[in-house]
Design a protein around this motif. Structure first.
Motif, PDB file in Angstrom:
ATOM      1  N   PHE A  46     -27.724 -25.687   4.227  1.00  0.00           N
ATOM      2  CA  PHE A  46     -26.431 -26.053   4.780  1.00  0.00           C
ATOM      3  C   PHE A  46     -25.303 -25.687   3.813  1.00  0.00           C
ATOM      4  O   PHE A  46     -24.276 -25.142   4.226  1.00  0.00           O
ATOM      5  CB  PHE A  46     -26.393 -27.546   5.092  1.00  0.00           C
ATOM      6  N   SER A  47     -25.492 -25.974   2.533  1.00  0.00           N
ATOM      7  CA  SER A  47     -24.467 -25.645   1.537  1.00  0.00           C
ATOM      8  C   SER A  47     -24.240 -24.141   1.459  1.00  0.00           C
ATOM      9  O   SER A  47     -23.099 -23.675   1.394  1.00  0.00           O
ATOM     10  CB  SER A  47     -24.873 -26.175   0.166  1.00  0.00           C
ATOM     11  N   TYR A  48     -25.312 -23.376   1.460  1.00  0.00           N
ATOM     12  CA  TYR A  48     -25.175 -21.916   1.441  1.00  0.00           C
ATOM     13  C   TYR A  48     -24.454 -21.425   2.685  1.00  0.00           C
ATOM     14  O   TYR A  48     -23.565 -20.575   2.613  1.00  0.00           O
ATOM     15  CB  TYR A  48     -26.549 -21.257   1.332  1.00  0.00           C
ATOM     16  N   TYR A  49     -24.818 -21.956   3.838  1.00  0.00           N
ATOM     17  CA  TYR A  49     -24.215 -21.533   5.099  1.00  0.00           C
ATOM     18  C   TYR A  49     -22.714 -21.816   5.114  1.00  0.00           C
ATOM     19  O   TYR A  49     -21.919 -21.012   5.589  1.00  0.00           O
ATOM     20  CB  TYR A  49     -24.904 -22.258   6.258  1.00  0.00           C
ATOM     21  N   ARG A  50     -22.291 -22.958   4.577  1.00  0.00           N
ATOM     22  CA  ARG A  50     -20.888 -23.329   4.593  1.00  0.00           C
ATOM     23  C   ARG A  50     -20.067 -22.590   3.540  1.00  0.00           C
ATOM     24  O   ARG A  50     -18.864 -22.424   3.701  1.00  0.00           O
ATOM     25  CB  ARG A  50     -20.727 -24.837   4.372  1.00  0.00           C
ATOM     26  N   TRP A  51     -20.669 -22.159   2.427  1.00  0.00           N
ATOM     27  CA  TRP A  51     -19.927 -21.557   1.333  1.00  0.00           C
ATOM     28  C   TRP A  51     -20.084 -20.049   1.230  1.00  0.00           C
ATOM     29  O   TRP A  51     -19.479 -19.434   0.360  1.00  0.00           O
ATOM     30  CB  TRP A  51     -20.368 -22.174  -0.002  1.00  0.00           C
ATOM     31  N   LYS A  52     -20.856 -19.413   2.086  1.00  0.00           N
ATOM     32  CA  LYS A  52     -21.186 -18.002   1.878  1.00  0.00           C
ATOM     33  C   LYS A  52     -19.983 -17.066   1.991  1.00  0.00           C
ATOM     34  O   LYS A  52     -19.945 -16.041   1.341  1.00  0.00           O
ATOM     35  CB  LYS A  52     -22.294 -17.547   2.816  1.00  0.00           C
ATOM     36  N   ASP A  53     -18.983 -17.379   2.787  1.00  0.00           N
ATOM     37  CA  ASP A  53     -17.822 -16.503   2.936  1.00  0.00           C
ATOM     38  C   ASP A  53     -16.584 -17.036   2.227  1.00  0.00           C
ATOM     39  O   ASP A  53     -15.494 -16.528   2.434  1.00  0.00           O
ATOM     40  CB  ASP A  53     -17.497 -16.307   4.419  1.00  0.00           C
ATOM     41  N   LYS A  54     -16.740 -18.026   1.396  1.00  0.00           N
ATOM     42  CA  LYS A  54     -15.614 -18.628   0.694  1.00  0.00           C
ATOM     43  C   LYS A  54     -15.497 -18.044  -0.709  1.00  0.00           C
ATOM     44  O   LYS A  54     -16.474 -17.626  -1.309  1.00  0.00           O
ATOM     45  CB  LYS A  54     -15.797 -20.144   0.569  1.00  0.00           C
ATOM     46  N   ASP A  55     -14.268 -18.028  -1.217  1.00  0.00           N
ATOM     47  CA  ASP A  55     -14.028 -17.596  -2.580  1.00  0.00           C
ATOM     48  C   ASP A  55     -13.894 -18.836  -3.455  1.00  0.00           C
ATOM     49  O   ASP A  55     -13.021 -19.684  -3.211  1.00  0.00           O
ATOM     50  CB  ASP A  55     -12.755 -16.759  -2.647  1.00  0.00           C
ATOM     51  N   VAL A  56     -14.745 -18.960  -4.432  1.00  0.00           N
ATOM     52  CA  VAL A  56     -14.769 -20.147  -5.281  1.00  0.00           C
ATOM     53  C   VAL A  56     -13.457 -20.298  -6.047  1.00  0.00           C
ATOM     54  O   VAL A  56     -13.013 -21.414  -6.316  1.00  0.00           O
ATOM     55  CB  VAL A  56     -15.978 -20.079  -6.249  1.00  0.00           C
ATOM     56  N   ARG A  57     -12.811 -19.198  -6.355  1.00  0.00           N
ATOM     57  CA  ARG A  57     -11.552 -19.263  -7.115  1.00  0.00           C
ATOM     58  C   ARG A  57     -10.455 -19.994  -6.356  1.00  0.00           C
ATOM     59  O   ARG A  57      -9.515 -20.508  -6.960  1.00  0.00           O
ATOM     60  CB  ARG A  57     -11.093 -17.859  -7.490  1.00  0.00           C
ATOM     61  N   ASP A  58     -10.563 -20.062  -5.030  1.00  0.00           N
ATOM     62  CA  ASP A  58      -9.564 -20.807  -4.253  1.00  0.00           C
ATOM     63  C   ASP A  58      -9.659 -22.309  -4.497  1.00  0.00           C
ATOM     64  O   ASP A  58      -8.707 -23.041  -4.255  1.00  0.00           O
ATOM     65  CB  ASP A  58      -9.735 -20.535  -2.760  1.00  0.00           C
ATOM     66  N   TYR A  59     -10.799 -22.781  -4.946  1.00  0.00           N
ATOM     67  CA  TYR A  59     -11.022 -24.211  -5.131  1.00  0.00           C
ATOM     68  C   TYR A  59     -11.010 -24.623  -6.601  1.00  0.00           C
ATOM     69  O   TYR A  59     -11.201 -25.793  -6.909  1.00  0.00           O
ATOM     70  CB  TYR A  59     -12.357 -24.615  -4.495  1.00  0.00           C
ATOM     71  N   MET A  60     -10.790 -23.696  -7.500  1.00  0.00           N
ATOM     72  CA  MET A  60     -10.759 -23.999  -8.924  1.00  0.00           C
ATOM     73  C   MET A  60      -9.322 -24.293  -9.359  1.00  0.00           C
ATOM     74  O   MET A  60      -8.366 -23.784  -8.777  1.00  0.00           O
ATOM     75  CB  MET A  60     -11.319 -22.825  -9.733  1.00  0.00           C
ATOM     76  N   LEU A  61      -9.178 -25.109 -10.388  1.00  0.00           N
ATOM     77  CA  LEU A  61      -7.853 -25.412 -10.920  1.00  0.00           C
ATOM     78  C   LEU A  61      -7.460 -24.351 -11.939  1.00  0.00           C
ATOM     79  O   LEU A  61      -7.592 -24.531 -13.140  1.00  0.00           O
ATOM     80  CB  LEU A  61      -7.843 -26.802 -11.555  1.00  0.00           C
ATOM     81  N   THR A  62      -6.991 -23.235 -11.439  1.00  0.00           N
ATOM     82  CA  THR A  62      -6.511 -22.169 -12.307  1.00  0.00           C
ATOM     83  C   THR A  62      -4.997 -22.301 -12.457  1.00  0.00           C
ATOM     84  O   THR A  62      -4.351 -23.099 -11.771  1.00  0.00           O
ATOM     85  CB  THR A  62      -6.845 -20.789 -11.722  1.00  0.00           C
TER      86      THR A  62
END
Length: 79
Positions: A46-62
């Motif tokens: 489920f986690s893979y299915y929900r995150w596969k097309d997302k960019d992790v950098r959008d959720y990081m505090l940069t």
């Protein structure tokens, strides 16, 4: 993938519920296999299915994301 996750979830919950309600000698194993199936198979899929097309950098505090949040907060205060 979505159908596989749904089928595995139903099977895991079915195993857990049948372990609780059916009085057989291996009912504790049914409950255990259901829980293991949920946590080691269904949740990672489920986690893979929900995150596969997302960019992790959008959720990081940069630095850029912090500046965007500050800009949005400043816009709200002006209203």
């Amino acid at each position: 993938m979505k159908n596989l996750i749904i089928i595995l979830t139903v099977l895991a919950f079915g195993s857990i519920l049948s372990g609780f309600f059916i009085d057989v000698s291996y009912s504790e194993k049914l409950i255990g296999f259901g829980v293991v199936g949920l946590f080691l198979v269904v949740f990672p899929l489920f986690s893979y299915y929900r995150w596969k097309d997302k960019d992790v950098r959008d959720y990081m505090l940069t630095k850029e994301n912090l500046e965007k949040m500050r800009d949005k907060e400043g816009d709200k205060r002006k209203l």
